[in-house]
Design a protein around this motif. Structure first.
Motif, short mmCIF file in Angstrom:
data_model
loop_
_atom_site.label_atom_id
_atom_site.label_comp_id
_atom_site.label_asym_id
_atom_site.label_seq_id
_atom_site.Cartn_x
_atom_site.Cartn_y
_atom_site.Cartn_z
N ASP A 198 2.69 28.79 0.31
CA ASP A 198 2.47 29.25 -1.06
C ASP A 198 1.21 28.63 -1.66
OD1 ASP A 198 4.72 30.80 -0.94
OD2 ASP A 198 6.02 29.36 -1.96
N GLY A 199 0.94 27.36 -1.30
CA GLY A 199 -0.26 26.70 -1.78
C GLY A 199 -1.52 27.37 -1.26
N LEU A 222 -0.75 38.54 3.03
CA LEU A 222 -0.56 37.34 3.85
C LEU A 222 0.69 36.59 3.41
CD1 LEU A 222 -1.75 35.42 6.03
CD2 LEU A 222 -2.97 34.27 4.17
N GLY A 223 0.82 36.41 2.10
CA GLY A 223 2.01 35.73 1.58
C GLY A 223 3.27 36.51 1.85
N THR A 224 3.21 37.84 1.68
CA THR A 224 4.39 38.69 1.93
C THR A 224 4.82 38.61 3.38
OG1 THR A 224 3.76 40.23 0.17
CG2 THR A 224 5.27 41.05 1.85
N TYR A 240 8.75 36.57 7.21
CA TYR A 240 9.12 35.99 8.50
C TYR A 240 10.02 34.77 8.30
CZ TYR A 240 8.58 33.94 13.16
OH TYR A 240 8.81 33.41 14.40
N ILE A 241 9.67 33.96 7.31
CA ILE A 241 10.50 32.79 7.02
C ILE A 241 11.89 33.22 6.56
CG2 ILE A 241 10.78 30.82 5.47
CD1 ILE A 241 7.79 30.44 5.55
N GLY A 249 11.53 23.79 3.02
CA GLY A 249 10.76 23.61 1.79
C GLY A 249 9.31 23.26 2.03
N ALA A 250 9.05 22.34 2.96
CA ALA A 250 7.67 21.92 3.21
C ALA A 250 6.84 23.08 3.73
CB ALA A 250 7.66 20.77 4.22
#
Length: 433
Positions: free
Chosen positions: A295-296, A41-43, A48-49, A288-289
């Motif tokens: 990431d959180g 999920l994080g990857t 994408y970002i 950043g937000a």
């Protein structure tokens, strides 16, 4: 006993108590499955970002505006009326104005330490866009600065070097303007209407060279994207009737700095800009937000996976302790035949690592199958408005790291019962009933 014999014995011993082994592997499976899925999920989201970061701008550039001390935020229903400012111009966002940058401001920016180059950003406000004699639609105009890209559904980006007037349409405008498909729009012509300062209407024709997808960080949002030649033509038409001082007013400027600059050096540049009355915003500031929230979320999900792995670790300890107790006479016999304590310790440690390998490999494999299916289903359904997003993507290096991590946890979990087996006295073990 050779190392190969140790490995073979460890593998065969693992399945002596099949039920207990399967339950232990299932416990490891839950942790590995969850960890692999959350890692994917994080990857996927971060990839994408990263793919759309270039849509916001280059990493060695920041957007600079005049600091507006008269407003703490955007005007709202309960805010006091703001005093009219003749230096305020449209920011490009409906209803939002900024303090205009002048040629003197551009010169000031160029003289600030750490600034390599300054590119003023002009505001162009067309009246409408239409294809042929079709319906006229409201449209905003955007353009790319060096380092920016867009996600294309069809065609190419407008060429900044050509003298031809080129435009890329947002995908939402294709059907509205009367085109049957993205491919049908490529090569056709649209007309952009714009009114000058004397209230005289102008129309400018441009060729469609691309269709832009909606993206998380699109540089132009839902605006039509124009090349430099078309931007100049629209700006000249819009500026008809204005003096040079009135025309040369910019909503913002792109400031370029050293691409090797550290975070502290970038912050120092922002401070120097602030001292001169400017506000600088980098790509990292804009995204950043988003990345912090993602990431959180991934970190919290990974925490649950680690808890599951810790529970599995206790299962491994229990499984091997019982195995040591059941095989006490066997351990005594192995020691009596000359097997050293180190070899006994290695044998039981390898059994623990093998349990970790089985559980993590099965968990990772099933997580990849489930994640790929979920991602494909969401891409065609709930997330269809975010083309190019693979919600759950798997990096082979990350998967290998997870499997290795689980094996290490399993190995460490097995050290306590393995140490007990290694310390066993052969005489006492052979007497054990």
């Amino acid at each position: 006993m050779k190392t190969s014999d140790l490995i073979g014995s460890a593998v065969s011993n693992t399945f002596r108590s099949k039920t207990r082994t399967i339950l232990t592997i299932l416990a490891i499976f839950v942790g590995a499955f969850t960890l692999t899925l959350t890692s994917g999920l994080g990857t996927g989201i971060n990839a994408y970002i990263d793919d759309t970061v270039s849509g916001v701008g280059a990493s060695d550039a920041m957007s600079v505006t005049r600091t507006d001390d008269s407003a703490a935020g955007l005007p709202g229903p309960s805010d006091e009326p703001r005093e009219y400012d003749p230096d305020a111009i449209s920011s490009g966002v409906p209803g939002v104005t900024v303090i205009a940058l002048t040629p003197d401001d551009i010169a000031t920016l160029e003289g600030i330490d750490g600034v390599r180059e300054v590119d003023p950003v002009r505001t162009i406000t067309p009246d409408y866009i239409r294809a042929g004699d079709g319906t006229r639609f409201v449209a905003a105009v955007g353009s790319l600065i060096p380092g920016q890209t867009i996600v294309l559904a069809e065609g190419t980006e407008p060429d900044p070097a050509t003298a031809d007037l080129e435009v890329a349409l947002p995908v939402a405008y294709v059907e509205a303007l009367g085109f049957t498909s993205n491919d049908d729009a490529i090569g056709d012509t649209v007309t952009i209407g714009i009114t000058d300062a004397l209230r005289v209407a102008h129309t400018i024709d441009a060729t469609i060279v691309g269709v832009a997808e909606d993206a998380l960080a699109s540089p132009t949002g839902s605006s039509i994207l124009v090349n430099d030649a078309l931007s100049d033509a629209l700006f000249d038409a819009q500026s008809t009737g204005l003096t040079a001082d009135q025309a040369d007013r910019y909503a913002s400027a792109t400031v370029w700095f050293d691409p090797e600059a550290t975070a502290d050096e970038i912050q120092a540049l922002k401070d120097r800009l602030a001292d001169q009355g400017f506000t600088g915003t980098t790509v990292a500031d804009q995204l950043g937000a988003i990345t912090t929230v993602i990431d959180g979320i991934v970190l919290v999900l990974n925490a649950f996976a680690v808890i599951a792995l810790l529970a599995a670790a206790f299962g491994i300890v229990n499984t091997l302790f019982m195995s040591v107790q059941e095989r006490t006479r066997e351990i005594g016999l192995m020691k009596a035949m000359g097997m050293g304590s180190g070899r006994v310790f290695t044998l039981f440690s390898l059994e623990a690592a093998f349990l970790g390998l089985l559980g993590s490999a099965i968990g990772a494999a099933i997580a990849m199958l489930a994640g790929s299916g979920i991602s494909a289903a969401l891409a065609d359904g709930l997330l269809s408005d975010l083309p190019g997003l693979t919600l759950i993507a798997f990096d082979p290096t990350s998967i290998a790291t997870i499997v290795l991590l689980v094996m290490v946890i399993a190995f460490l979990s097995g050290t306590l019962p393995a140490a007990r087996a290694a310390r066993a006295d052969p005489v006492d073990s052979l007497r054990y009933e």
